[in-house]
Design an enzyme around this catalytic site. Structure first.
Site, mmCIF file in Angstrom:
data_model
loop_
_atom_site.group_PDB
_atom_site.id
_atom_site.type_symbol
_atom_site.label_atom_id
_atom_site.label_comp_id
_atom_site.label_asym_id
_atom_site.label_seq_id
_atom_site.Cartn_x
_atom_site.Cartn_y
_atom_site.Cartn_z
ATOM 1 N N ASN A 1 -9.823 5.672 2.677
ATOM 2 C CA ASN A 1 -8.866 5.216 1.676
ATOM 3 C C ASN A 1 -8.394 6.378 0.815
ATOM 4 O OD1 ASN A 1 -7.436 2.821 0.981
ATOM 5 N ND2 ASN A 1 -9.345 1.675 1.125
ATOM 6 N N ASN B 1 -5.479 3.900 8.311
ATOM 7 C CA ASN B 1 -5.333 3.261 7.009
ATOM 8 C C ASN B 1 -4.608 4.205 6.050
ATOM 9 O OD1 ASN B 1 -5.791 0.938 5.342
ATOM 10 N ND2 ASN B 1 -7.333 2.114 4.226
ATOM 11 N N ASP C 1 -10.137 1.589 -3.898
ATOM 12 C CA ASP C 1 -9.143 1.570 -2.825
ATOM 13 C C ASP C 1 -8.365 2.891 -2.843
ATOM 14 O OD1 ASP C 1 -7.074 0.886 -1.005
ATOM 15 O OD2 ASP C 1 -7.196 -1.216 -1.545
ATOM 16 N N ASP D 1 -13.526 -4.644 11.253
ATOM 17 C CA ASP D 1 -14.573 -5.571 10.821
ATOM 18 C C ASP D 1 -15.345 -4.883 9.706
ATOM 19 O OD1 ASP D 1 -16.696 -7.242 10.372
ATOM 20 O OD2 ASP D 1 -17.413 -7.282 12.452
ATOM 21 N N GLU E 1 0.846 -1.201 0.000
ATOM 22 C CA GLU E 1 0.000 0.000 0.000
ATOM 23 C C GLU E 1 0.884 1.255 0.000
ATOM 24 O OE1 GLU E 1 -2.707 1.468 -0.193
ATOM 25 O OE2 GLU E 1 -4.406 0.143 0.153
ATOM 26 N N ARG F 1 -8.262 1.046 13.222
ATOM 27 C CA ARG F 1 -6.854 1.357 12.987
ATOM 28 C C ARG F 1 -6.769 2.409 11.897
ATOM 29 N NH1 ARG F 1 -4.993 -0.358 8.083
ATOM 30 N NH2 ARG F 1 -5.837 -2.276 7.144
#
Length: 342
Positions: free
Chosen positions: A178, A130, A235, A148, A25, A128
């Protein structure tokens, strides 16, 4: 060749480095050093690659994950996110080994800059950090996600830290924060929450650093062809020098190019990999697109044999004589990501 339900041109990226990342990433080019950097999130690794020499280095950090990096303007090192913090990282190890799997160097963050998330939710694995982004003035945006991804509630947030160190929560109720980027004039901010299969756009005030008037910019793309249906979600993204948005499709093995009007202009495949994660432009004259990918097991059951190139680093030429440049035209130009001003 499978029949296509559209006339959108399709181009193939090629494997550049067989690095076998778990979750590659955050790819970013640094024109000052002519080096490419990206992260392997759950390995908490920072990868550095010199395309000219074909050399590679890996720095490992003592955190659960290293999720996002951005070079700093006028300073060495990076601003980055661990699972629950925004941190300053030292300069990367200079790549010297011609190996997809070089010696791993253990490093530590220079300091913690911010810990805005609910510590309990970070510690118990609910949320968390990203992905993130930087505006043309150097303000840093850094977003979180609910781990989740089937949970009904969206516990993620999007934060901004400005050049004075002031922190502002930009968004709450985020699913998976994202891709984030800005139009060349700085007046539009594009943003992806991957729990919603779309790209949104905001009007952006560059003077104040505020984003308003959120609305849908692009929906999910058409199938690649009749044998490859539309799957997954958007993404990470990057924006070229003429304002086109290039967004990776998680679990769909491609990058979608969209012009500022919201029209799809091209698709780029990462054959043998299902999990395209994020593109960036780099290399001489910013005429190479680099694309990170994720391991096959993150894509779905039975994908390992079907997608042997999963986790590798891909690239595709955007130079003047390249096939894709014939579509984009002679006035096209690449663009480097903005660097953090903090």
């Amino acid at each position: 060749m499978a029949a296509r339900p559209h006339n959108i041109p399709i181009f193939d990226a090629e494997v550049l480095l067989k690095c076998q990342n778990n979750l590659g990433e955050g790819v970013v080019w640094h024109s000052k050093s002519n080096l490419l950097h990206w992260v392997d999130i759950f390995a908490s690794q920072l990868h550095t690659y010199d395309p000219k020499e074909g050399t590679h280095s890996i720095d490992k950090y003592p955190s659960k994950c290293l999720t996002y990096i951005t070079p700093r303007a006028g300073k060495e090192g990076f601003i980055a996110t661990f699972e629950g913090s925004l941190v300053e990282l030292p300069p990367p190890t200079r790549p010297t080994e011609k190996s997809a799997h070089p010696t791993i160097n253990n490093k530590e963050a220079v300091k913690v800059l911010s810990e805005p998330l609910d510590k309990k939710l970070v510690d118990d694995g609910t949320v968390r950090f990203n992905d993130g982004g930087v505006d043309p003035h150097g303000r840093v945006f850094y977003g979180s996600m609910g781990q989740d991804e089937k949970a009904p509630k969206f516990p993620g947030e999007l934060w901004q830290i400005d050049l004075s160190g002031r922190q502002t929560k930009v968004l709450d109720e985020v699913g998976v924060s994202n891709g984030l980027g800005f139009s060349p004039d700085g007046q539009k901010m594009y943003y992806i929450d991957s729990r919603k299969d779309q790209i949104d756009v905001f009007d952006y005030n560059l003077s104040s650093g505020t984003a308003v008037n959120r609305r849908k910019f692009a929906s999910s793309p058409p199938p690649l062809d009749n044998d490859h249906p539309t799957e997954g979600v958007y993404d990470g993204l990057c924006i070229d020098g003429v304002g086109n948005i290039w967004a990776a499709r998680w679990r769909n093995g491609r990058v979608i190019g969209i012009n500022p009007k919201g029209e799809i202009i091209a698709m780029i495949t990462v054959k043998g990999s299902k999990g395209a994660t994020i593109p960036c432009f780099g290399g001489p004259n910013l005429e190479t697109m680099y694309i990170t990918t994720a391991s096959s097991y993150l894509g779905g059951e039975g994908d390992s044999d079907k997608y042997p190139n999963s986790g590798h680093l891909f690239s595709i030429d955007f130079g003047p004589s390249s096939p894709i440049r014939k579509i984009l035209g002679p006035d096209w130009k690449g663009a480097e990501r903005y660097r953090a001003g903090i």
